[in-house]
Write a protein that holds these residues in place. Sequence first.
Motif, PDB file in Angstrom:
ATOM      1  N   PRO A 206      27.213  -3.596  27.195  1.00 51.40           N
ATOM      2  CA  PRO A 206      25.855  -4.141  27.133  1.00 51.40           C
ATOM      3  C   PRO A 206      25.118  -3.857  28.436  1.00 51.40           C
ATOM      4  CG  PRO A 206      27.446  -5.908  27.479  1.00 51.40           C
ATOM      5  CD  PRO A 206      28.229  -4.659  27.240  1.00 51.40           C
ATOM      6  N   GLU A 207      23.821  -3.801  28.358  1.00 52.22           N
ATOM      7  CA  GLU A 207      23.000  -3.585  29.555  1.00 52.22           C
ATOM      8  C   GLU A 207      23.096  -4.850  30.415  1.00 52.22           C
ATOM      9  OE1 GLU A 207      21.519  -1.053  31.616  1.00 52.22           O
ATOM     10  OE2 GLU A 207      22.036  -0.405  29.577  1.00 52.22           O
ATOM     11  N   PRO A 208      23.554  -4.755  31.649  1.00 50.77           N
ATOM     12  CA  PRO A 208      23.655  -5.971  32.460  1.00 50.77           C
ATOM     13  C   PRO A 208      22.273  -6.564  32.751  1.00 50.77           C
ATOM     14  CG  PRO A 208      24.441  -4.027  33.675  1.00 50.77           C
ATOM     15  CD  PRO A 208      24.021  -3.550  32.338  1.00 50.77           C
ATOM     16  N   ASN A 209      22.206  -7.878  32.824  1.00 44.94           N
ATOM     17  CA  ASN A 209      20.933  -8.490  33.225  1.00 44.94           C
ATOM     18  C   ASN A 209      20.784  -8.372  34.745  1.00 44.94           C
ATOM     19  OD1 ASN A 209      22.388 -10.629  34.404  1.00 44.94           O
ATOM     20  ND2 ASN A 209      22.357 -11.793  32.483  1.00 44.94           N
ATOM     21  N   GLN A 212      23.588  -9.903  36.904  1.00 43.07           N
ATOM     22  CA  GLN A 212      24.843  -9.158  36.742  1.00 43.07           C
ATOM     23  C   GLN A 212      24.761  -7.830  37.491  1.00 43.07           C
ATOM     24  OE1 GLN A 212      24.855  -9.096  32.413  1.00 43.07           O
ATOM     25  NE2 GLN A 212      26.736 -10.316  32.338  1.00 43.07           N
ATOM     26  N   ILE A 233      27.626 -19.743  35.851  1.00 44.24           N
ATOM     27  CA  ILE A 233      27.804 -20.839  34.896  1.00 44.24           C
ATOM     28  C   ILE A 233      28.583 -20.357  33.675  1.00 44.24           C
ATOM     29  CG2 ILE A 233      25.667 -21.976  35.660  1.00 44.24           C
ATOM     30  CD1 ILE A 233      24.495 -21.036  32.883  1.00 44.24           C
ATOM     31  N   GLY A 237      28.540 -14.387  31.618  1.00 42.47           N
ATOM     32  CA  GLY A 237      28.903 -12.976  31.576  1.00 42.47           C
ATOM     33  C   GLY A 237      29.600 -12.491  32.829  1.00 42.47           C
ATOM     34  N   ARG A 272      39.538  -7.763  25.185  1.00 38.61           N
ATOM     35  CA  ARG A 272      38.246  -7.336  25.730  1.00 38.61           C
ATOM     36  C   ARG A 272      38.393  -6.098  26.605  1.00 38.61           C
ATOM     37  NH1 ARG A 272      35.090 -12.916  27.324  1.00 38.61           N
ATOM     38  NH2 ARG A 272      33.212 -11.686  27.421  1.00 38.61           N
ATOM     39  N   ALA A 389      24.381 -15.366  29.470  1.00 38.84           N
ATOM     40  CA  ALA A 389      24.089 -13.974  29.136  1.00 38.84           C
ATOM     41  C   ALA A 389      23.706 -13.852  27.669  1.00 38.84           C
ATOM     42  CB  ALA A 389      25.305 -13.114  29.418  1.00 38.84           C
TER      43      ALA A 389
HETATM   44  N1  LIG Z   1      24.323  -8.362  29.778  1.00 37.75           N
HETATM   45  C1  LIG Z   1      24.736  -8.897  28.623  1.00 37.75           C
HETATM   46  N2  LIG Z   1      24.003  -8.757  27.506  1.00 37.75           N
HETATM   47  C2  LIG Z   1      24.412  -9.304  26.358  1.00 37.75           C
HETATM   48  N3  LIG Z   1      25.531 -10.034  26.212  1.00 37.75           N
HETATM   49  C3  LIG Z   1      26.291 -10.212  27.286  1.00 37.75           C
HETATM   50  C4  LIG Z   1      25.931  -9.652  28.550  1.00 37.75           C
HETATM   51  N4  LIG Z   1      26.883  -9.997  29.449  1.00 37.75           N
HETATM   52  C5  LIG Z   1      27.796 -10.744  28.787  1.00 37.75           C
HETATM   53  N5  LIG Z   1      27.446 -10.886  27.492  1.00 37.75           N
HETATM   54  C6  LIG Z   1      28.158 -11.666  26.488  1.00 37.75           C
HETATM   55  O1  LIG Z   1      28.056 -13.039  26.824  1.00 37.75           O
HETATM   56  C7  LIG Z   1      29.231 -13.750  26.375  1.00 37.75           C
HETATM   57  C8  LIG Z   1      29.790 -14.624  27.482  1.00 37.75           C
HETATM   58  O2  LIG Z   1      30.311 -13.839  28.517  1.00 37.75           O
HETATM   59  P1  LIG Z   1      31.660 -14.184  29.272  1.00 37.75           P
HETATM   60  O3  LIG Z   1      32.697 -14.633  28.351  1.00 37.75           O
HETATM   61  O4  LIG Z   1      31.925 -13.057  30.191  1.00 37.75           O
HETATM   62  O5  LIG Z   1      31.209 -15.425  30.131  1.00 37.75           O
HETATM   63  P2  LIG Z   1      31.913 -16.079  31.365  1.00 37.75           P
HETATM   64  O6  LIG Z   1      30.924 -16.057  32.458  1.00 37.75           O
HETATM   65  O7  LIG Z   1      33.233 -15.462  31.612  1.00 37.75           O
HETATM   66  O8  LIG Z   1      32.099 -17.554  30.878  1.00 37.75           O
HETATM   67  P3  LIG Z   1      33.238 -18.681  31.158  1.00 37.75           P
HETATM   68  O9  LIG Z   1      33.240 -19.005  32.611  1.00 37.75           O
HETATM   69  O10 LIG Z   1      32.725 -19.813  30.358  1.00 37.75           O
HETATM   70  O11 LIG Z   1      34.521 -18.134  30.658  1.00 37.75           O
HETATM   71  C9  LIG Z   1      30.177 -12.680  25.879  1.00 37.75           C
HETATM   72  O12 LIG Z   1      30.108 -12.616  24.477  1.00 37.75           O
HETATM   73  C10 LIG Z   1      29.648 -11.401  26.481  1.00 37.75           C
HETATM   74  O13 LIG Z   1      29.951 -10.269  25.676  1.00 37.75           O
END
Ligand SMILES: Nc1ncnc2c1ncn2[C@@H]1O[C@H](COP(=O)(O)OP(=O)(O)OP(=O)(O)O)[C@@H](O)[C@H]1O
Length: 740
Positions: A206-209, A212, A233, A237, A272, A389
């Motif tokens: 996915p395109e990072p925000n 990120q 949080i 992501g 993943r 995210a």
């Molecule tokens: N830039 C992005 N655009 C769209 N979706 C995204 C992006 N980055 C992450 N995601 C999606 O957001 C969801 C949550 O991400 P992730 O599991 O990495 O969160 P996390 O920060 O590790 O959370 P936690 O601390 O709760 O485990 C996932 O489904 C991931 O694929």
Amino acid sequence: MWLQMRILTNSATNTQSIGETTLSAHTIAVALPVPLKRNFHYLSDSAVSPGCRVRVPFSNRELIGTVVEDNSTPHSGELKAIIEIIDEAPFANQRWWQLINFTASYYLAPIGEVISSALPKNLRDGRPLSNYRADWFQLTDVNAVAKGVQQQRCLDALRSGPMEWSQLREAKVTRATLKRLLELELVAEYDHLGAETPCRLTQSPPEPNAEQLAAITAITQSTGFSSWLIDGITGSGKTEVYLRSIEHCLAQGQQALVLVPEIALTPQTLERFSARFATRIAVLHSGLARGARCEDWVSAADGLARIIIGTRSAIFAPIPKLGLIVVDEEHDLSYKQQDGFHYSARDLAIVRAKHAQCPVILGSATPSLESLANAERGAYQRLELSARAGGASSPSVELVDIRQASRDTGLTMAALDSISSCLARGEQALVFINRRGYSPALMCQHCGWIADCPACTRHFTVHQRHQQLVCHHCDVVEPVTHRCPQCFSQQLDRVGEGTERIEERLIQLFPDTPTIRIDRDTTRSAQQLAENLELVNNGQPCILVGTQMLAKGHHFERVTLVVVLDIDSGLYAADFRAPERTGQLLTQVMGRAGRAELAGQVLVQTSLPDHPLLQSLLSQPYRIYASMLLAERQRFGQPPFSAAALLRADHPHQHQVDQCLSLARNFCANAVQHGVLQCQGPMPAPLAMRNGRQRGQLWFFASHRNKLHSAMQALDELLTNSKLVGGLRWSIDIDPQDSN
Ligand SMILES: Nc1ncnc2c1ncn2[C@@H]1O[C@H](COP(=O)(O)OP(=O)(O)OP(=O)(O)O)[C@@H](O)[C@H]1O
Ligand SMILES: [Zn+2]
């Protein structure tokens, strides 16, 4: 004097094995898996490189040790000869030794024990590494033509490069065909060691925000050692930042180590990661079959596995081309080893990255106060991910005051209504209660007697399905009694709820929806856990009931409701770390709600709705809550604003415990007097008796880590050399995380 020695038949070294003869030119120092903080000296006919395993005689048995030095100065006395050299070459490089030595000295542990915890069981037992290396094959002539379809298929497969047997089998090549081609010399064995394992992206990420991207850029543009704290949080992501940083590391031809806190999280992480990268990924944790674990360990040590995912002890895997370390959920207590020597895999990750001159990423939605303080003083660089995210929003949170609410088996009507509507919308609900078993006490209605563990100062937990009373501290099991031993009444109550009881009630209330319980009792096998998680991930409406196992890192897209049943015990706890732990647990479990498009809702049942900690936790981000706790720690000079160590001692008799602790206290009296050390105790451990042993402790604090460390080193020496009573056990925990 001649020692009677075993005559060897299959010794790799041709050791003459006749005791301390002058024929043996080499005196080697060997680290052995024994609780003694010294090396042992043996004779060897031939040179043995440090880092090779050897089999040696030790009192009346044989042990597997690792050579630390060749031609070292002998310790004293007459030396025995080694029995066998197991490894032709060291299984790890200098940097690995640097880590092992650091660990042994920092945590005051015998080096042999540190090496032991680094090696998987079969290698500790002396099996050769080659048992766990796959055979690789290659073409001898790229233009070779074979007879028949079968042989041609094999040659075609190998045209893209050397392959392992398992890959050939997948390409439908039979053993017989391969054997024939080897005889014909059209195919030869291939020495894969030192070769590059290919690695390719198999998914467009996915395109990072913006946040990120900033994190990814900062990490991937850094050179040499750097340490990053990703404070993001729940659902922000963080994994995407790890994946992109790993991609960069792999592109440099290096290996990445990823630590996760629980075995239960490895399948999700592996899935993943393998969806993103087509490369060899090693998985290291204690839930694997021994052989498989060795294969993966050896592939990491050979530099073939490009990504290594593992729990705590994976920090010790040899990884010759280490280019990045990720510690996910860095705040988690399970990174700290509680038995044996008390190392912290998270802290060692920093040390290891420094040795390897590579970046290390600590990630969490609820960073430990230690890491936040390190970021504040500039030791770590903090990267913030402040929003969820992919467009998900943070869940709404509501407190339910249980003092005014009627409850059905611990569940308020508000909770039950929310579960009903969640299921009616076709979504999933999660009920969190951090207590396994059916109920935490069995009590007589008449006289108030409670069933206690005879060996610990704790109540038995009722496990209904097996009709057992189980002590969660020493694992003693007794059948459930049906009559009070004190007044003979048969009216015994199961008081309070655990996961098993909540599960039972939810099944009765929602018979058409599957209720899935996830706790240590239902997930003894990785298989069982995988099946349960599969059920959740297929997205059908269901109710999940579980302990903190559920709160960690899981990403359940269709969980929209989280009900928290018992957070109050954490608010009452006396341990100075309790507010931190409670805040982390609650934030993490709440963070399981509404992680994808669907909005999340959290209900927290409590009898302390006005408790200042709860209020401050729910009304503001964790970060602000944490900075409040940090200010308090600073005020009281508690870690991370001081360094701490904890001496624990236990023995069946209290006075023996007291004697050992007083000895330690007196020994440190001088340092205490001069203000170098602060001492608290001796005092009983929070669990004052376990397994029939009285437990006491003595805390040490110092403003300088080095001063504390030298004091503890001296104390360790004193206790090691003191004639303490038989059966007394003691340990020094450096940077203790758990006061028990
Ligand atoms: N830039 C992005 N655009 C769209 N979706 C995204 C992006 N980055 C992450 N995601 C999606 O957001 C969801 C949550 O991400 P992730 O599991 O990495 O969160 P996390 O920060 O590790 O959370 P936690 O601390 O709760 O485990 C996932 O489904 C991931 O694929
Ligand atoms: Zn017990």
